[in-house]
Design a protein around this motif. Structure first.
Motif, PDB file in Angstrom:
ATOM      1  N   ARG A   4     -60.273  43.489  36.062  1.00 50.62           N
ATOM      2  CA  ARG A   4     -60.645  45.149  36.488  1.00 50.62           C
ATOM      3  C   ARG A   4     -59.251  44.966  38.024  1.00 50.62           C
ATOM      4  O   ARG A   4     -60.158  46.637  37.892  1.00 50.62           O
ATOM      5  N   SER A   5     -58.713  45.030  38.148  1.00 52.30           N
ATOM      6  CA  SER A   5     -57.375  45.695  38.661  1.00 52.30           C
ATOM      7  C   SER A   5     -56.951  46.477  38.206  1.00 52.30           C
ATOM      8  O   SER A   5     -56.335  47.933  38.404  1.00 52.30           O
ATOM      9  N   GLY A   6     -56.316  45.747  37.083  1.00 48.65           N
ATOM     10  CA  GLY A   6     -55.823  47.196  36.078  1.00 48.65           C
ATOM     11  C   GLY A   6     -56.779  48.277  34.966  1.00 48.65           C
ATOM     12  O   GLY A   6     -56.424  49.813  35.581  1.00 48.65           O
ATOM     13  N   ALA A   7     -58.229  48.257  35.944  1.00 46.64           N
ATOM     14  CA  ALA A   7     -59.250  49.363  35.523  1.00 46.64           C
ATOM     15  C   ALA A   7     -59.189  50.563  37.383  1.00 46.64           C
ATOM     16  O   ALA A   7     -58.715  51.472  36.811  1.00 46.64           O
ATOM     17  N   LEU A   8     -58.528  49.304  37.726  1.00 40.88           N
ATOM     18  CA  LEU A   8     -58.218  49.399  39.295  1.00 40.88           C
ATOM     19  C   LEU A   8     -57.403  51.368  39.543  1.00 40.88           C
ATOM     20  O   LEU A   8     -57.695  51.755  39.910  1.00 40.88           O
ATOM     21  N   PHE A   9     -56.084  50.801  38.898  1.00 35.70           N
ATOM     22  CA  PHE A   9     -54.995  51.444  39.167  1.00 35.70           C
ATOM     23  C   PHE A   9     -54.851  52.374  37.569  1.00 35.70           C
ATOM     24  O   PHE A   9     -54.330  53.385  38.242  1.00 35.70           O
ATOM     25  N   GLU A  10     -55.708  52.542  36.643  1.00 36.53           N
ATOM     26  CA  GLU A  10     -55.865  53.514  36.023  1.00 36.53           C
ATOM     27  C   GLU A  10     -56.727  54.566  35.716  1.00 36.53           C
ATOM     28  O   GLU A  10     -56.582  55.736  36.509  1.00 36.53           O
ATOM     29  N   TRP A  11     -58.126  54.041  37.522  1.00 34.88           N
ATOM     30  CA  TRP A  11     -58.697  54.902  37.559  1.00 34.88           C
ATOM     31  C   TRP A  11     -58.033  55.753  39.043  1.00 34.88           C
ATOM     32  O   TRP A  11     -58.209  57.062  39.047  1.00 34.88           O
TER      33      TRP A  11
END
Length: 179
Positions: free
Chosen positions: A94-101
């Protein structure tokens, strides 16, 4: 599906594969949101412009993503949502996806907004904070405190995007109506 409801992640994933894109679902939503928040238009070819790739064709399901994202950004009840993995996914995912976002958002926002001289002081600060998040890396493990911190960061990103959309898309549109 209502105009405010984002398409399912698996539908977006199929479009990503069909178009040969390298972006994740979350990153692509960040790109769409960044394009719209920066004042990018929705006319034919919007996806190619948002991705800075003239070879990319428009895609019906991604038009649905753009339309729903646009409707959420325009929602007076602040109904904008980030398209991220479900809460059942790991903190790392989830945090990785947020940073990608955030990385996707910044790239497309820059393309749409250009120099963005219309940014408020708060907008400029929000952009700096989003850039810090875009440069972050996810942690392998986490506890309840880090879960809470991630929820706060997600809310910050959501509000920052609405602020930037106000500065670059809504503000100019309202000024245009006044003239």
């Amino acid at each position: 599906m209502s105009e405010h409801e984002l398409p399912a992640a698996d539908e977006i994933e199929r479009s990503i594969r069909r178009l040969g894109l390298t972006a994740s679902v979350s990153e692509l939503h960040g790109i769409v949101a960044g394009w719209l928040a920066g004042g990018g238009d929705a006319s034919a070819g919007w996806l190619a412009r948002a991705l800075a790739d003239p070879e990319i064709a428009d895609d019906e399901s991604l038009d649905g993503l753009r339309a729903a994202t646009s409707a959420q950004l325009e929602d007076r009840d602040f109904g904008f949502e980030l398209l991220l993995p479900a809460p059942s996914a790991s903190l790392y995912d989830r945090s990785g996806a947020l940073f990608e976002w955030c990385r996707g958002f910044l790239g497309a926002f820059g393309l749409a907004a250009g120099e963005a001289s219309a940014l408020s002081t708060e907008g400029r600060e929000a952009l700096v904070d989003l850039a810090r998040l875009a440069a972050a890396a996810p942690q392998e493990s986490g506890d309840d405190e880090e879960e809470s911190a991630l929820a706060e960061i997600e809310e910050f990103v959501r509000v920052a995007v609405l602020l930037l959309h106000g500065d670059c898309a809504l503000g100019p549109r309202h000024r245009q109506r006044l003239n």
